[in-house]
Design a protein around this motif. Structure first.
Motif: not given
Lengths: 332, 138
Positions: A93-103, A154-161
């Motif tokens: 995982a590379t990015d996380c954007e969250q908005e909280y509108l109510r608890p 956002r995630i990166l699906k990748y072939a590891p080196v």
């Protein structure tokens, strides 16, 4: 690992990844307490009879857990199978954007809808080569049409080196890079100055940004070159740039860090008013507020005791140089 | 700018005190399980190595939770998170230390925006922006 035609990946954009998926457990005190214990979070709002869930738990309520997901749409599984099949088997995982509108409160039953927002072209990163996949999820409480929050991931699906990346735990006291920080601050790389570009650096030393002009066809060129790409003439003189420019394109450098450069910072391709383009930094604005088309103005930034460099300050200010404005402007 | 007549005095440019978090194996595993994330790279070192990482590493949900905690710890019991947007860079491996720092970049009424950075021994683990409601007058 084999490449996937990008059109095949692009076709997934906008497709539903999950429709009315349901959280496996209702929001509950036990999971909230386990979360707070793990995070060391003692916020009083997350305890007691009127407790709310920590807003940052939003995604946790949607997780499949050990038994995995149910209710995902075919598009999600198809995309991942396609990427897996091409060798992009790892995920980070590379990015996380969250908005909280109510608890959220104990007893709330979570439902969510998710769409594949974008799939990137093939990118090579330090981890390996792969594709970034961005999903956008809307989270609701069952029976209520109003969302409680949104979650872009956002995630990166990748072939590891295979890398010999340093393991901090193996270092005797502190990781090597941390020890280096005790030493004198690293300096920027030195420019290689030769007879083809010496005039440019002489101009910089006088706080003048000089553009080459062909002596044959008058075409402007930058960076400096011994001959004209348009007509081949080796004759030239210079034009001093007015300093006005716009951001033509940019990237934000996050990782890996290089000595003397403190990430994150924006590296921009600037289009000068004269029409040529150059690579430099945009200063005076937070790295994440640099935008294509943004007007900027030349100034000279002292980077160490020896060097000043032409950089571009955000805003069409009439006075090109603004003393005291450095790389870490605290924008608003 | 003042946040409000009876609200806390928060101004753009304010620096938050740093928070140092030792990255233990326990924190990584506890955070992964508390967030219901059973990806093997967050609890199984051998499988993590097979996937190119030198060890297990912290999952993004834990980073998100720690960033949220950093902000509400500082702004106190009435603080309510509105937005958390983070980007990961250098992974948090066991044995490292992450230092969270924050700068208030904007205050609008009783809402503040804070730029947060979490640096470990390899570089910046996380950079991001948090929007927090500072709470009603006390």
């Amino acid at each position: 690992m084999s490449g996937i035609p990008y059109e095949r990946l692009k076709a997934f954009e906008g497709r539903t990844a999950a429709a009315t998926g349901a959280g496996k457990d209702p929001v509950n005190e036990a999971m909230i307490r386990h979360w707070c214990e793990a995070m060391g979070d003692a916020h009083p709002a997350y305890r007691g009879p009127d407790a709310i869930a920590p807003p940052t738990m939003l995604q946790a309520w949607t997780m499949g857990g050990l038994s995995g997901h149910t209710g995902r749409f075919a598009a999600h599984d198809e995309l991942f199978a396609l990427l897996d099949g091409a060798g992009y088997t790892s995920v980070v995982a590379t990015d996380c954007e969250q908005e909280y509108l109510r608890p959220l409160r104990p007893g709330d039953r979570i439902v969510y809808d998710s769409v594949i927002e974008s799939v990137s072209e093939c990118k090579t990163t330090k981890l390996g080569t792969g594709h970034f996949v961005t999903t956008r999820m809307e989270v609701r409480v069952d029976g209520d049409p109003e969302p409680v929050g949104t979650h872009r991931f956002r995630i990166l699906k990748y072939a590891p080196v295979r890398t010999e990346a340093p393991v901090p735990g193996d270092a005797p006291a502190a990781p090597p890079e941390r020890q280096e920080r005790q030493e004198p601050a690293p300096r920027r790389p030195r420019p290689v100055i030769n007879r083809d570009n010496a005039g440019f650096w002489e101009g910089v030393a006088e706080h003048r940004l000089l553009i080459q002009r062909c002596g044959g066809c008058a075409a402007l060129r930058f960076p400096w070159l011994p001959g004209c790409r348009a007509c081949g003439s080796a004759k030239w003189d210079t034009v001093e740039a007015s300093g006005a420019a716009t951001v033509f394109s940019y990237v934000v450098m996050h990782h890996p860090p290089f000595p003397a450069f403190a990430p994150p910072y924006a590296v921009a391709l600037l289009e000068l008013a004269e029409g040529v383009r150059m690579v430099s930094n945009v200063v005076g604005v937070p790295y994440d507020e640099v935008r294509i088309g943004m007007p900027v103005r030349l100034e000279f930034l002292r980077v160490d005791e020896e060097w000043e460099l032409p950089v571009f300050h955000a805003g069409p200010a009439s006075n090109g140089r603004q003393a005291g404005n450095g790389l870490t402007g605290s924008g608003g | 700018m003042k946040a409000g007549d009876s609200g806390p005095d928060v101004r753009a440019g304010d620096e938050l005190p740093k928070l140092t978090i030792p990255i233990t194996r326990t924190l990584i595993v506890a955070g992964a399980l508390a967030s219901r994330d059973y990806q093997d790279v967050h609890h199984d070192a051998e499988l993590a190595r097979q996937k190119g990482a030198p060890d297990i590493f912290m999952n993004i949900l834990t980073t998100n939770g720690l960033v949220g905690r950093y902000i509400t710890d500082h702004f106190g019991p009435t603080a309510v998170l509105r937005k958390v947007a983070i980007r990961l860079g250098a992974p948090n491996y066991p044995g490292d230390t992450m230092v969270l720092s924050g700068t208030v970049t904007a205050v609008d009424g009783t809402t503040a925006r804070i730029r947060v950075t979490g640096a470990n021994g390899l570089g910046n683990h996380v950079t991001g922006t948090v929007t927090v409601h500072l709470g009603a007058a006390r």
